[in-house]
Design an enzyme around this catalytic site. Structure first.
Site, mmCIF file in Angstrom:
data_model
loop_
_atom_site.group_PDB
_atom_site.id
_atom_site.type_symbol
_atom_site.label_atom_id
_atom_site.label_comp_id
_atom_site.label_asym_id
_atom_site.label_seq_id
_atom_site.Cartn_x
_atom_site.Cartn_y
_atom_site.Cartn_z
ATOM 1 N N SER A 1 -17.624 -49.745 15.815
ATOM 2 C CA SER A 1 -16.453 -49.149 16.445
ATOM 3 C C SER A 1 -16.152 -49.825 17.773
ATOM 4 O O SER A 1 -17.060 -50.287 18.471
ATOM 5 C CB SER A 1 -16.719 -47.650 16.680
ATOM 6 N N TYR B 1 -21.601 -40.262 19.866
ATOM 7 C CA TYR B 1 -21.113 -41.035 18.720
ATOM 8 C C TYR B 1 -21.057 -42.516 19.067
ATOM 9 O O TYR B 1 -21.589 -43.364 18.358
ATOM 10 C CB TYR B 1 -19.732 -40.536 18.290
ATOM 11 N N LYS C 1 -23.396 -45.850 17.691
ATOM 12 C CA LYS C 1 -22.896 -47.102 17.117
ATOM 13 C C LYS C 1 -23.470 -48.300 17.861
ATOM 14 O O LYS C 1 -23.873 -49.304 17.245
ATOM 15 C CB LYS C 1 -21.367 -47.129 17.175
#
Length: 375
Positions: A123, A148, A152
């Site tokens: 991402s 989150y 990643k």
């Protein structure tokens, strides 16, 4: 055969369709915590081919070992992961366990099985707050503002360390910007659980009457209209990028980073305006204070992907919004499993591969395209 973890989800299902259309045999592993088997049924309908499906979890090492022993897997597309920013703040341990721990277990199982080609769904959040835009792959990774994004970046670091330590690995780290849209057929698209976390699904649910109004967070950013700017990319373009990265990994070793974005930024108010023009509807919204952690502007420099992969986004904002709206209108209630749909899915039991693995083949049946689904 290509193993696709999280292949029943939004991006994963579109990638599975492209794999099938390109002639690959596909095995999907998904725990269905935020996805639906109906998506895979529709993928088969669109592709005119069947796939293999196993309900399972990347954190279960015994299950992974059994799959690698049972199927002739030659590469992995890794989409499995939790992805809601707000939820990650409330439940960080779940995100580190699933996203980081699951990726670690997957890589261990791949190594023991002799499978060393991996495409990872990363991402643009790993860039944190960018110093300048557009963002190219040489930009430093920042400090993601939520678990989150941190998860990643941690997986990226894990994979880079793995590739540096073992020259057998070929790894693609694909940094997405903002995927939106749906397949042009309207059969598969984004089906968020509960209140959508992403902008366009929220817009379409307001427009169709499922939600009352849209909150536009932040109208005082240093941008032309005061609202945040993002790089929105059509999910089908994104899926095609995975196939090109997969083929590129046949030629290169090590870990390689590619941005997947359009290279153009659009503001929230611009997205609303184009949506209203396309749908001929007025969208109720209100301007609200900024959210903590949001940034003013973020869009990609996708030059490297075009140069090295031969990939370039083909669909513009109008197509993205039109496809998303078609999906929403045709499927106002999501991938809801009705009795009719249940009857159209034939389960084929198989000999257990390990203790409690059940293999399910999702079979396409004529006449199931009217089953409900949602963006």
């Amino acid at each position: 055969m290509i193993l696709v973890t999280g292949g029943a989800g939004y991006i994963g299902s579109h990638a599975v369709l492209e794999l099938l259309l390109a002639g690959h045999d596909v095995l999907v592993l998904d725990n269905l915590c935020n996805s639906s088997r109906i998506a895979l049924q529709r993928v088969e309908q669109l592709a005119g081919r069947t796939l293999h499906f196993v309900k399972g979890d990347i954190r279960r090492r015994a299950q992974l070992d059994a799959l690698f022993a049972q199927y002739p897997i030659e590469a992995v597309l890794h989409f499995a992961g939790l992805k809601a920013v707000g939820e990650s703040v409330r439940h960080p341990l779940n995100y580190y366990d699933n996203n980081v721990g699951g990726s670690l277990t997957l890589c261990q199982a791949m190594a023991d099985a002799g499978v060393f080609r991996l495409v990872f769904s990363s991402s643009a959040t790993v860039y944190g707050t960018p110093a300048t835009v557009p963002i190219n792959e040489q930009a430093a990774t920042g400090l993601p503002t939520n678990p989150y994004g941190q998860s990643k970046l941690m997986v990226e670091n894990l994979l880079r360390d793995l590739a540096n330590a073992d020259p057998r690995w070929s790894i693609a780290l694909l940094r997405y910007f903002n995927p939106i849209g749906a397949h042009e057929s309207g059969l598969i698209g984004e089906d968020p659980c509960g209140i959508p976390n992403n902008l366009l699904p929220y817009i379409t649910q307001v427009a169709i009457g499922r939600l009352e109004q849209l909150n536009v967070y932040g109208a005082d950013y240093p941008t032309p209209d005061g609202t945040g700017i993002r790089d929105y990319i059509h999910v089908v373009d994104l899926a095609k990028g995975h196939l090109l990265a997969l083929e590129k990994l046949r030629q290169v070793k090590g870990a390689h980073i590619w941005n997947l974005g359009t290279g153009q930024g659009h503001s929230v108010l611009e997205l609303i305006r184009v949506f209203e023009e396309i749908t001929q509807t007025r969208l109720p919204y209100r301007l609200a204070p900024r959210r903590e952690g949001d940034i003013a502007a973020c869009w990609a420099d996708p030059t490297k992907a075009e140069r090295e992969l031969g990939w370039k986004a083909e669909r513009g904002l109008t197509a993205m919004i039109a496809d998303a709206w078609r999906w929403q209108v045709q499927n106002p209630s999501g991938y809801r499993v009705t009795d009719r749909v249940k009857e159209s899915i034939k389960r084929i039991p198989a000999s257990p591969i390990s203790g409690n693995i059940q293999r399910e083949a999702v079979m396409t049946r004529t006449g199931t395209s009217s089953a409900n689904a949602l963006l």
